[in-house]
Design a protein around this motif. Sequence first.
Motif, PDB file in Angstrom:
ATOM      1  N   LYS A  65      57.342  33.047  41.736  1.00 41.68           N
ATOM      2  CA  LYS A  65      56.184  33.084  41.179  1.00 41.68           C
ATOM      3  C   LYS A  65      55.932  34.425  40.520  1.00 41.68           C
ATOM      4  N   GLN A  66      55.192  34.259  39.287  1.00 44.30           N
ATOM      5  CA  GLN A  66      55.203  35.399  38.522  1.00 44.30           C
ATOM      6  C   GLN A  66      53.910  35.846  38.681  1.00 44.30           C
ATOM      7  N   LEU A  67      52.799  35.145  39.093  1.00 43.31           N
ATOM      8  CA  LEU A  67      51.532  35.651  38.997  1.00 43.31           C
ATOM      9  C   LEU A  67      50.926  35.732  40.547  1.00 43.31           C
ATOM     10  N   GLY A  68      49.995  36.922  40.638  1.00 45.99           N
ATOM     11  CA  GLY A  68      49.643  36.908  41.805  1.00 45.99           C
ATOM     12  C   GLY A  68      48.525  38.038  41.905  1.00 45.99           C
ATOM     13  N   PRO A  69      48.123  38.900  42.907  1.00 45.15           N
ATOM     14  CA  PRO A  69      46.886  39.320  43.228  1.00 45.15           C
ATOM     15  C   PRO A  69      46.760  40.482  41.952  1.00 45.15           C
ATOM     16  N   ILE A  70      47.827  41.084  41.668  1.00 45.86           N
ATOM     17  CA  ILE A  70      47.848  41.939  40.523  1.00 45.86           C
ATOM     18  C   ILE A  70      47.165  41.359  39.272  1.00 45.86           C
ATOM     19  N   ASP A  71      47.813  40.237  38.869  1.00 43.05           N
ATOM     20  CA  ASP A  71      47.455  39.515  37.755  1.00 43.05           C
ATOM     21  C   ASP A  71      45.979  39.115  37.638  1.00 43.05           C
ATOM     22  N   THR A  72      45.262  38.660  38.912  1.00 41.38           N
ATOM     23  CA  THR A  72      43.955  38.427  39.235  1.00 41.38           C
ATOM     24  C   THR A  72      43.194  39.695  38.760  1.00 41.38           C
ATOM     25  N   ALA A 104      44.351  51.222  33.654  1.00 41.89           N
ATOM     26  CA  ALA A 104      44.532  49.701  33.922  1.00 41.89           C
ATOM     27  C   ALA A 104      45.251  49.210  32.653  1.00 41.89           C
ATOM     28  N   ARG A 105      44.846  49.667  31.532  1.00 46.77           N
ATOM     29  CA  ARG A 105      45.365  49.013  30.206  1.00 46.77           C
ATOM     30  C   ARG A 105      46.786  49.410  30.047  1.00 46.77           C
ATOM     31  N   ARG A 106      46.966  50.698  30.411  1.00 45.60           N
ATOM     32  CA  ARG A 106      48.449  51.198  30.054  1.00 45.60           C
ATOM     33  C   ARG A 106      49.172  50.762  31.258  1.00 45.60           C
ATOM     34  N   PHE A 107      48.749  50.423  32.206  1.00 50.24           N
ATOM     35  CA  PHE A 107      49.735  49.681  33.272  1.00 50.24           C
ATOM     36  C   PHE A 107      49.905  48.403  32.977  1.00 50.24           C
ATOM     37  N   ALA A 108      48.899  47.634  32.370  1.00 45.84           N
ATOM     38  CA  ALA A 108      49.064  46.168  31.974  1.00 45.84           C
ATOM     39  C   ALA A 108      50.156  46.130  30.876  1.00 45.84           C
ATOM     40  N   ALA A 109      50.123  47.189  29.805  1.00 49.39           N
ATOM     41  CA  ALA A 109      50.944  47.264  28.813  1.00 49.39           C
ATOM     42  C   ALA A 109      52.562  47.444  29.075  1.00 49.39           C
ATOM     43  N   LEU A 124      43.926  42.044  37.085  1.00 49.76           N
ATOM     44  CA  LEU A 124      43.834  42.466  35.761  1.00 49.76           C
ATOM     45  C   LEU A 124      43.135  41.510  34.837  1.00 49.76           C
ATOM     46  N   ALA A 125      43.122  40.052  35.363  1.00 50.92           N
ATOM     47  CA  ALA A 125      42.358  39.203  34.267  1.00 50.92           C
ATOM     48  C   ALA A 125      40.815  39.485  34.600  1.00 50.92           C
ATOM     49  N   GLU A 126      40.175  39.963  35.608  1.00 52.38           N
ATOM     50  CA  GLU A 126      38.997  40.244  35.668  1.00 52.38           C
ATOM     51  C   GLU A 126      38.422  41.367  34.732  1.00 52.38           C
ATOM     52  N   ARG A 127      39.595  42.258  34.198  1.00 52.30           N
ATOM     53  CA  ARG A 127      39.057  42.959  33.287  1.00 52.30           C
ATOM     54  C   ARG A 127      39.411  42.855  31.945  1.00 52.30           C
ATOM     55  N   GLY A 128      40.022  41.525  31.814  1.00 47.21           N
ATOM     56  CA  GLY A 128      40.431  40.918  30.249  1.00 47.21           C
ATOM     57  C   GLY A 128      41.697  41.382  29.838  1.00 47.21           C
ATOM     58  N   LEU A 129      42.689  41.867  30.886  1.00 45.93           N
ATOM     59  CA  LEU A 129      43.995  42.098  30.760  1.00 45.93           C
ATOM     60  C   LEU A 129      45.083  41.439  31.220  1.00 45.93           C
TER      61      LEU A 129
END
Length: 217
Positions: A117-124, A101-106, A126-131
């Motif tokens: 729209k830039q934000l979606g379920p993926i961002d939600t 998840a960290r490498r994916f977010a980077a 990631l945010a739950e993991r602090g990413l």
Amino acid sequence: MRPAPDGGKTPGAVRAARRAVGDPRLVRAGQGLVPTPRAVELREEVGELLRGCENVLRPGAGFDPVHLERTFTVQTSDVVPAPVVGVARGGHPLFEGRITARRFAAADHIGISRRGKQLGPIDTALAERGLRRRVAVVVPSHTSAMLLARDSGLVSLGLADWLPQTLGALGLRTFPIPLELAQLELGMAWHPRNSADPGHRWFREHLAAAVRQARSE
């Protein structure tokens, strides 16, 4: 024999109707009233008119899809929703190790949204993991995203059954997204003026049935 005068007791609307059709319609016979021959004819004619009005005013009356000749315009995304996967060109650094998840977010990402729209379920997720990921550009369709991913180092989201042969021809690879994501929901919208239209309703029902069948296969 002429009917006896009503002594002014007949309502004005009834008298007006008698004058309009040129016939009294009902005449007294003993203690009751009987219809005139013209009244009997009018009963049949008016009945036909009323049935015709009901057919006109009742939605869907007389609709037969066998004889339907219309053109419907559908605006949709490229494919029916399926499990979401990541997509990147074959030589992308993400494929050099385990995709976390960290490498994916980077990685730098391509957003897909017709509304920008830039934000979606993926961002939600990631945010739950602090990413948090960086969306470098937003495009309106999966096709645009695939072409951009091919020509750049950006990572996109795709659908698991999105033409595997085409992805291979573009030099793209897919990978499981290391996040728990809810299944995408598919919605359908139309102009309110078409809601009660029998032909449009028939088309919507068959389109929804076709999508449900495609998703179950």
